[in-house]
Enzyme design. Structure first.
Site, PDB file in Angstrom:
ATOM      1  N   SER A  26      -2.141  20.911  45.232  1.00 44.56           N
ATOM      2  CA  SER A  26      -1.093  19.917  45.453  1.00 44.56           C
ATOM      3  C   SER A  26      -1.496  19.103  46.671  1.00 44.56           C
ATOM      4  O   SER A  26      -2.289  19.551  47.505  1.00 44.56           O
ATOM      5  CB  SER A  26       0.275  20.582  45.644  1.00 44.56           C
ATOM      6  OG  SER A  26       0.214  21.603  46.630  1.00 44.56           O
ATOM      7  N   GLU A  28      -0.208  16.256  49.832  1.00 47.96           N
ATOM      8  CA  GLU A  28       0.915  15.729  50.610  1.00 47.96           C
ATOM      9  C   GLU A  28       0.566  14.361  51.169  1.00 47.96           C
ATOM     10  O   GLU A  28      -0.519  14.148  51.710  1.00 47.96           O
ATOM     11  CB  GLU A  28       1.254  16.690  51.753  1.00 47.96           C
ATOM     12  CG  GLU A  28       2.474  16.253  52.559  1.00 47.96           C
ATOM     13  CD  GLU A  28       2.939  17.345  53.505  1.00 47.96           C
ATOM     14  OE1 GLU A  28       3.245  18.449  53.006  1.00 47.96           O
ATOM     15  OE2 GLU A  28       2.978  17.095  54.721  1.00 47.96           O
ATOM     16  N   ASP A 120      12.244  18.360  62.252  1.00 49.12           N
ATOM     17  CA  ASP A 120      12.066  18.197  63.696  1.00 49.12           C
ATOM     18  C   ASP A 120      13.094  17.228  64.238  1.00 49.12           C
ATOM     19  O   ASP A 120      13.435  16.239  63.579  1.00 49.12           O
ATOM     20  CB  ASP A 120      10.664  17.650  64.002  1.00 49.12           C
ATOM     21  CG  ASP A 120       9.575  18.610  63.550  1.00 49.12           C
ATOM     22  OD1 ASP A 120       9.731  19.825  63.782  1.00 49.12           O
ATOM     23  OD2 ASP A 120       8.579  18.148  62.965  1.00 49.12           O
ATOM     24  N   PHE A 229      -0.539  17.513  66.324  1.00 53.66           N
ATOM     25  CA  PHE A 229       0.138  18.176  65.212  1.00 53.66           C
ATOM     26  C   PHE A 229       0.297  19.670  65.504  1.00 53.66           C
ATOM     27  O   PHE A 229       1.349  20.263  65.261  1.00 53.66           O
ATOM     28  CB  PHE A 229      -0.669  18.015  63.915  1.00 53.66           C
ATOM     29  CG  PHE A 229      -0.780  16.605  63.404  1.00 53.66           C
ATOM     30  CD1 PHE A 229       0.153  15.644  63.728  1.00 53.66           C
ATOM     31  CD2 PHE A 229      -1.823  16.241  62.561  1.00 53.66           C
ATOM     32  CE1 PHE A 229       0.055  14.341  63.245  1.00 53.66           C
ATOM     33  CE2 PHE A 229      -1.939  14.959  62.066  1.00 53.66           C
ATOM     34  CZ  PHE A 229      -1.002  14.003  62.410  1.00 53.66           C
ATOM     35  N   HIS A 279      -2.788  23.595  49.073  1.00 50.50           N
ATOM     36  CA  HIS A 279      -1.987  22.399  49.347  1.00 50.50           C
ATOM     37  C   HIS A 279      -2.706  21.607  50.441  1.00 50.50           C
ATOM     38  O   HIS A 279      -2.956  22.132  51.521  1.00 50.50           O
ATOM     39  CB  HIS A 279      -0.580  22.802  49.818  1.00 50.50           C
ATOM     40  CG  HIS A 279       0.335  21.647  50.087  1.00 50.50           C
ATOM     41  ND1 HIS A 279       0.968  20.942  49.079  1.00 50.50           N
ATOM     42  CD2 HIS A 279       0.726  21.061  51.253  1.00 50.50           C
ATOM     43  CE1 HIS A 279       1.709  19.989  49.609  1.00 50.50           C
ATOM     44  NE2 HIS A 279       1.584  20.039  50.932  1.00 50.50           N
TER      45      HIS A 279
END
Length: 309
Positions: A26, A28, A120, A229, A279
Site C-alpha cells: 500500500s 501513502e 497531532d 519526522f 506500506h
C-alpha cells in the site's frame, strides 16, 4: 596460504534471490498544496497504480488543516483510478458530530477505508487536548466510525513506542484498545532496523493482539527532513545513516541510489523474516517505492498476465 573467507550472512546468497513477488503493498500520499505538487502527485499515482496496491491512503494535516484537500484528493483517486482510496481522519480540533459527518460524506462518495488516528495538535510541541465534545483518542474514533458505517479501518502502531506513551507496555495496551474497538489492521510508524519490527511483532503477539501489523517503510533521501519526522513520532535514526548521506547534498542522483539501497535492504531483511505486506510513505514520489517493490519481485499486473499467457 591465504586466510579463510569470512562467514557470509545468509550463506552468501544475494538478498533478493529468493523473492517471489508474493507481497502486497500500500502507498501513502499527502494532499498537494500547489498545481506543481498536484502534477507530481498524479504522476506518482499513475506510476504506482499498475502494481495493484491493496489501497492508497491520503494524509490529514495537523488540526484538520488539509481537510478539504484530503477529501478532494481521495475522491479524485476513487473517481479516476482503479485504486481503493483510504482517507486519514483524526480527532483533532473537531467535534464528534463534525467527524461523523465527514465520515458519512466519505461513505457517500464510495470511500470504504479510513486510517483512523488521534492526530497531532496544530502547534508542534503542544500536547494533544481532546475537545469536550470530541473523540478523546483513536480507539474512541474507531468506535465512532464503526457506528457511522461499516468502514475498513487501519490504525497506527509504534515499534519504538509513541513519544507520549508512559512506556512500551502502555503503548501496546493502547494499540490493543484500538484493535478491540474494531480496527482491522495497524500500520507501523517508520523504523530503520528489521530487529526493531520483529521485536515489536513478538510483543504485540504476546499481548494477545492478532490483527495484521504492516511495517511502514520510509525511503530516506533527506536525512534532515527525516530527523524532523522522527522527532514527532519517536523513531530512531541510526548514526550510520547520517554517514551514508554525508556529502551528497548536491548530488541528487547519488542520494537517490543510496536511499533506494538502504530501504531495499531493510525490506529484503523483513521479507526474509516472513513479512509479506508493506506500506510505503512515498512523500508523493514514486521512484523509490516502485524500485523496492520491483526488487521484491512485484510486477505490474498486465506484465504478470503477459508472462503467464
Amino acid at each position: 596460504m591465504s586466510p579463510a573467507a569470512p562467514a557470509l550472512v545468509n550463506g552468501g546468497k544475494p538478498l533478493f534471490e529468493d523473492v517471489h513477488g508474493d507481497i502486497e503493498v500500500s502507498f501513502e500520499f499527502f494532499p498537494p498544496k500547489t498545481e506543481k505538487m498536484e502534477e507530481t502527485l498524479w504522476e506518482s499515482v499513475k506510476t504506482l497504480e499498475p502494481l495493484a496496491p491493496r489501497f492508497v491512503s491520503v494524509t490529514y494535516g495537523a488540526g484538520g488543516s488539509t481537510r478539504q484537500r484530503t477529501h478532494a484528493t481521495v475522491e479524485r483517486i476513487a473517481r479516476e483510478t482503479a485504486l481503493q482510496a483510504a482517507a486519514h481522519l483524526t480527532c483533532v480540533e473537531a467535534s464528534r458530530d463534525e467527524i461523523d459527518e465527514v465520515a458519512r460524506e466519505y461513505w457517500g462518495a464510495g470511500i470504504r477505508h479510513i486510517v483512523a488516528l488521534r492526530g497531532d495538535p496544530p502547534e508542534q510541541g503542544k500536547r494533544f487536548q481532546p475537545r469536550p465534545d470530541g473523540y478523546a483518542n483513536a480507539a474512541e474514533l474507531v468506535e465512532g466510525l464503526k457506528r457511522a458505517a461499516p468502514f475498513e479501518i487501519s490504525v497506527a502502531a509504534y515499534p519504538e513506542c509513541h513519544p507520549e506513551a508512559a512506556n512500551k507496555s502502555a503503548d501496546i495496551d493502547n494499540l490493543k484498545r484500538k484493535i478491540d474497538a474494531g480496527a482491522d489492521r495497524a500500520i507501523s510508524q517508520f523504523f530503520f532496523s528489521p530487529e526493531c519490527f520483529f521485536r515489536f511483532q513478538d510483543a504485540v503477539g504476546a499481548a494477545g493482539i492478532n490483527a495484521e501489523i504492516v511495517p511502514g517503510i520510509l525511503p530516506v533521501s533527506n536525512v534532515a527532513q527525516t530527523r524532523k519526522f522522527a522527532a514527532m513520532c519517536g523513531a530512531t535514526i541510526p548514526g550510520w545513516m547520517d554517514r551514508l548521506f554525508e556529502g551528497l547534498d548536491n548530488l541528487p542522483a547519488a542520494r537517490q541510489l543510496v536511499a533506494a539501497t538502504v530501504a531495499a535492504e531493510l525490506c529484503g531483511q523483513l521479507y526474509a523474516g516472513g513479512v509479506r505486506h508493506f506500506h510505503f510513505y512515498t512523500l508523493n514520489r514514486a521512484e523509490l517505492a516502485y524500485a523496492i517493490c520491483h526488487l521484491l519481485g512485484l510486477r505490474p499486473k498486465n506484465q504478470e498476465q503477459e508472462q503467464a499467457a
